[in-house]
Design a protein around this motif. Sequence first.
Motif, PDB file in Angstrom:
ATOM      1  N   ASP A 254       1.121  -1.036  -0.362  1.00 24.36           N
ATOM      2  CA  ASP A 254      -0.256   0.270   0.164  1.00 24.36           C
ATOM      3  C   ASP A 254       1.031   1.384  -0.038  1.00 24.36           C
ATOM      4  OD1 ASP A 254      -2.105  -1.620   0.356  1.00 24.36           O
ATOM      5  OD2 ASP A 254      -2.924  -1.283   2.653  1.00 24.36           O
TER       6      ASP A 254
ATOM      7  N   LEU B 101       2.368   1.602  -3.157  1.00 21.67           N
ATOM      8  CA  LEU B 101       1.808   2.405  -4.247  1.00 21.67           C
ATOM      9  C   LEU B 101       1.475   3.583  -4.163  1.00 21.67           C
ATOM     10  CD1 LEU B 101      -1.232  -1.017  -4.444  1.00 21.67           C
ATOM     11  CD2 LEU B 101       0.311  -0.133  -6.784  1.00 21.67           C
TER      12      LEU B 101
ATOM     13  N   GLU C 173      -0.441  -3.848  -7.631  1.00 22.21           N
ATOM     14  CA  GLU C 173      -2.399  -4.069  -7.862  1.00 22.21           C
ATOM     15  C   GLU C 173      -1.900  -5.473  -8.123  1.00 22.21           C
ATOM     16  OE1 GLU C 173      -4.360  -2.787  -7.083  1.00 22.21           O
ATOM     17  OE2 GLU C 173      -3.645  -0.334  -7.006  1.00 22.21           O
ATOM     18  N   THR C 174      -1.396  -6.136  -9.130  1.00 25.58           N
ATOM     19  CA  THR C 174      -1.392  -8.232  -9.098  1.00 25.58           C
ATOM     20  C   THR C 174      -1.196  -8.385  -8.083  1.00 25.58           C
ATOM     21  OG1 THR C 174      -1.057  -7.436 -11.681  1.00 25.58           O
ATOM     22  CG2 THR C 174      -1.108  -9.875 -10.893  1.00 25.58           C
TER      23      THR C 174
ATOM     24  N   LYS D  72      -0.549  -7.473  -4.666  1.00 19.83           N
ATOM     25  CA  LYS D  72      -1.963  -7.346  -3.941  1.00 19.83           C
ATOM     26  C   LYS D  72      -3.045  -7.938  -4.036  1.00 19.83           C
ATOM     27  CE  LYS D  72      -4.062  -3.200  -1.641  1.00 19.83           C
ATOM     28  NZ  LYS D  72      -4.781  -1.823  -1.997  1.00 19.83           N
ATOM     29  N   THR D  73      -3.694  -8.518  -5.085  1.00 19.30           N
ATOM     30  CA  THR D  73      -5.014  -8.974  -5.689  1.00 19.30           C
ATOM     31  C   THR D  73      -4.564 -10.889  -4.852  1.00 19.30           C
ATOM     32  OG1 THR D  73      -5.153  -7.453  -7.089  1.00 19.30           O
ATOM     33  CG2 THR D  73      -6.800  -9.688  -7.483  1.00 19.30           C
TER      34      THR D  73
END
Length: 66
Positions: free
Chosen positions: A15, A18, A54-55, A57-58
């Motif tokens: 986070d 990012l 993001e990938t 994190k998902t």
Amino acid sequence: MTSKEINELSLKELDVKLREAREQLLQLRLRKQTGQVEKTHTIRGIRKDIARMETTKTVKLAAAAK
């Protein structure tokens, strides 16, 4: 950042990274509009780093939900 480095980060660290990357991207875009950026290819690299983060994190969130 490499994918390996991104995968080793925790969710909180992701986070933070990012947020920093998005801020950096915003600053580069603003500087590009005023003609102050000479290495415009860095914008593309930052966008790709954001997508990798993001990938990851998902994937980590989905793994934690199971």
